[in-house]
Design an enzyme around this catalytic site. Structure first.
Site, PDB file in Angstrom:
ATOM      1  N   ASP A  52       0.819  -1.207   0.000  1.00 23.24           N
ATOM      2  CA  ASP A  52       0.000   0.000   0.000  1.00 23.24           C
ATOM      3  C   ASP A  52       0.856   1.260   0.000  1.00 23.24           C
ATOM      4  OD1 ASP A  52      -2.460  -1.357   0.059  1.00 23.24           O
ATOM      5  OD2 ASP A  52      -2.357  -1.590   2.236  1.00 23.24           O
ATOM      6  N   TYR A 110       6.531 -10.213   7.004  1.00 20.92           N
ATOM      7  CA  TYR A 110       6.375  -8.767   7.162  1.00 20.92           C
ATOM      8  C   TYR A 110       6.951  -8.341   8.506  1.00 20.92           C
ATOM      9  CZ  TYR A 110       3.301  -8.079   3.122  1.00 20.92           C
ATOM     10  OH  TYR A 110       2.800  -7.996   1.852  1.00 20.92           O
TER      11      TYR A 110
END
Length: 250
Positions: A52, A110
């Site tokens: 994003d 992540y």
């Protein structure tokens, strides 16, 4: 025909995410533009993760196909010469023709970084989530265990997520560690919904500051209702650390 695999690092602060957009700067847009200049052809770039706006990467993987015979070292050198300083290609290699950076991935790691002290640091600006209040890491770790396994993560998805997207995902491990003034939350999983890691981290922070009980994370998950988790950690602290293909440890 060649299939070229690239490993890419970038700071996402100046970009509207990975995916190419017609009128906004994106990471894939910058790379595609540079590839067109070098190869003198249009290429379709596939990324392992559609990060994003504002999200960073230390191990994004992408691939494209071309018949251009350019040597890999020249391609890498040319790309890094044309790309802005906040995007760099750290590795270029030949891949089998059936390799797809997204579909061939077996897992991802992540990292979310929380800068946790009373005063912000200029060196952490837009590189982490500045959080000035004390956090109980033991409670956060307790809550994180409820997120491990195969679950419907609707409560931890993007608010306007398409109903057609399967919300069931598998989280293999969550690790929380404090290093100096930074709290690192690492998450391993097969694949993730948009905003999923950021909502997970925000929920864990609510637990850490005493605004949620650890068991409430389990309740939020089981309710399958995005409105039950109205919080979202900022993109500044999120990094795509690694995409695994043959070597995923879970």
């Amino acid at each position: 025909m060649r299939n070229i695999k690239m490993t890419i690092e970038y700071l996402g602060t100046n970009y509207y995410g990975w995916q190419v957009l017609p009128d906004k700067p994106t990471v894939a847009g910058e790379i595609t533009k540079a590839l067109k200049t070098i190869l003198r052809e249009e290429v379709k770039l596939t990324g392992a993760s559609r990060t994003d706006a504002g999200v960073h990467a230390r191990g994004q993987v992408a691939n494209f196909k071309t018949e251009n015979p350019i040597p890999l070292y020249k391609l890498q050198k040319g790309l890094n010469g044309l790309l802005p300083p906040d995007i760099k290609v750290v590795k270029v290699e030949e891949a089998p023709l059936d390799f797809d950076a997204r579909r061939s991935a077996r897992g991802k790691e992540y990292l979310y970084r929380i800068f946790n002290r009373s005063v912000p640091s200029p060196f952490e600006y837009r590189r982490s989530w500045f959080f000035p209040f004390p956090l109980n890491l033991q409670k956060m770790a307790e809550a994180s265990r409820f997120l491990i396994g195969v679950h419907d993560f609707t409560s931890f998805s993007k608010k306007d997520r398409s109903k057609e997207v399967n919300p069931v995902r598998e989280v293999n491990e969550v690790k929380i560690e404090k290093i100096g003034n930074t709290i690192e939350v690492r998450v391993w999983g097969r694949s993730f919904l948009r905003h999923m890691v950021r909502v997970m981290v925000a929920a864990l922070v609510k637990v850490g500051e005493g605004k949620l009980r650890p068991e409430e994370v389990k309740e939020i998950l089981e309710e399958k209702n995005r409105e039950r988790a109205p919080f979202l950690a900022p993109p500044d602290g999120l990094y795509l650390e690694k995409v695994f293909y043959e070597d995923y440890p879970y």
